[in-house]
Design an enzyme around this catalytic site. Structure first.
Site, PDB file in Angstrom:
ATOM      1  N   PRO A 317     -10.554 -16.331 -70.128  1.00 29.72           N
ATOM      2  CA  PRO A 317     -11.459 -15.662 -71.074  1.00 29.72           C
ATOM      3  C   PRO A 317     -11.309 -14.142 -71.137  1.00 29.72           C
ATOM      4  CG  PRO A 317     -12.642 -16.201 -69.077  1.00 29.72           C
ATOM      5  CD  PRO A 317     -11.251 -16.733 -68.888  1.00 29.72           C
ATOM      6  N   CYS A 318     -10.208 -13.679 -71.690  1.00 29.20           N
ATOM      7  CA  CYS A 318     -10.028 -12.233 -71.823  1.00 29.20           C
ATOM      8  C   CYS A 318     -11.002 -11.643 -72.836  1.00 29.20           C
ATOM      9  CB  CYS A 318      -8.588 -11.908 -72.192  1.00 29.20           C
ATOM     10  SG  CYS A 318      -7.971 -12.750 -73.662  1.00 29.20           S
ATOM     11  N   HIS A 319     -11.717 -12.499 -73.585  1.00 28.81           N
ATOM     12  CA  HIS A 319     -12.730 -11.979 -74.509  1.00 28.81           C
ATOM     13  C   HIS A 319     -13.931 -11.394 -73.752  1.00 28.81           C
ATOM     14  CE1 HIS A 319     -13.934 -16.213 -73.803  1.00 28.81           C
ATOM     15  NE2 HIS A 319     -15.170 -15.742 -73.872  1.00 28.81           N
TER      16      HIS A 319
END
Length: 372
Positions: A317-319
């Protein structure tokens, strides 16, 4: 080939003709009005010098254009048209079949309507998708040791040169070389915020990206180079598993992903990705905070590069990485998706803390997708 965009001149000609074959393939933004439209919009056509073309509605929004109220470019339903679903089922039942327009007519479908619907959804027509699926079957038989001539005939090619050219163009290797290479599978997965492309082998997921990500073609080439593998259209167990898990995620049921991931990246990049996966849904960190967590406070730039190199969206989850001041930073899938995902996860947390049992998916209006 699946990701090539027509030239701007071709798209402008399609705009003037209101050619439905290009509907959803690209969008036109008008500088003088600040509005973007579908290519089939019935509004008066702007001059060539006043338009700019984008591949996605997200790019239009991020460039500051507003959606047209006549053609409503943001209103794209999640569920495919009945004809699309039915024909995809038929294609999977008979992947080796040589489909033609007569087959569609005999089944009560209008070929032009089918072509338009498949172009809008997949970027290729049904007949082209069937051809790609047939070539995928041929690649599978080649990697299993079948002779080139047998694979050619099974794929429905009378010309050996035509078969070799098609295989080489699609998979990056001549048929005889495919017999010594592993085969990856690629397929689309629909989500409420746009289709994603998944690539996997029979054991692990190699890529999961939004289909409109600009860097996607380069990422696909990188996977092919690193794995020395050809890619065919089709599904395998990891793609089926991640599709099921994404359905649960977008329905607000769970943010847990158990699909096995392929071990790409350097040891440092993998340590960054593991820390991201350890974050709770909705939790956010800045690059600096993540660097301190990893005991590398001076490695902020390297962490940002590792974040950008991630090719497994949502699962890694780089968001959840934001700016030091709390602002949203760049995201390969578009800032509007980043905001959508964080709001979605916050709502999941709120329901969990309240002990709620509702598993209704988020039904955010298109307006919420626009950047602030």
């Amino acid at each position: 080939m699946l990701l090539e965009r027509p030239s701007d001149d071709t798209l402008y000609a399609a705009l003037l003709a209101r050619d439905a074959a290009y509907d959803g393939y690209a969008y036109v933004a008008v500088r003088t009005t600040g509005i973007f439209c579908r290519l089939t919009c019935p509004a008066r056509k702007p001059k060539r010098a006043h338009v700019i073309f984008f591949e996605t509605t997200a790019e239009c929004l991020e460039a500051g254009f507003r959606p047209c109220l006549r053609c409503r470019p943001l209103s794209t339903g999640r569920e495919p048209e009945p004809a699309v679903s039915a024909l995809i089922d038929l294609l999977e039942q008979e992947p080796e079949r040589r489909w033609g327009e007569r087959d569609l007519i005999e089944r009560g479908y209008d070929p032009s309507t089918v072509r338009r619907q498949f172009k809008r959804r997949f970027g290729v027509s049904f007949l082209e998708l069937a051809r790609l699926r047939r070539l995928g079957q041929a690649a599978e038989t080649l990697t299993a040791g079948t002779s080139v001539i047998d694979a050619q005939l099974d794929a429905g090619y009378e010309s050996g040169s035509g078969f070799r050219a098609a295989i080489t163009r699609l998979f990056g290797a001549a048929p005889k070389h495919l017999r010594t290479r592993d085969l990856l599978k690629a397929d689309w997965i629909d989500t409420p915020i746009g289709p994603m492309l998944a690539i996997a082998d029979r054991l692990a997921l190699h890529l999961l990206e939004f289909a409109d990500r600009p860097a996607l073609p380069a990422e696909i080439r990188k996977i092919q180079e690193n794995t020395r593998s050809a890619i065919a259209i089709g599904r395998c167990a990891p793609i089926d598993q991640i599709a099921t898990e994404l359905d649960s995620y977008f329905a607000g049921q769970t943010a847990r992903f158990d699909t096995r991931l392929a071990a790409h990246g350097t040891p440092f990049q993998r340590s960054v990705w593991e820390r991201l996966r350890a974050m709770a849904p909705g939790e956010t960190l800045s690059y600096g905070a993540l660097a301190r967590d990893l005991g590398r406070p001076a490695a902020i730039r390297a962490i940002a590069q590792a974040n950008g190199a991630n090719q497994i969206a949502i699962v890694i989850p780089c968001h959840r990485i934001i700016g030091a001041d709390g602002s949203l930073t760049g995201y390969g899938g578009g800032l509007w998706r980043k905001r959508w995902l964080l709001r979605h996860e916050n709502r999941m947390n709120s329901r969990a803390s309240e002990g709620g049992t509702s598993h209704e998916p988020d039904r955010e209006s298109p307006e919420l997708r626009q950047p602030a």
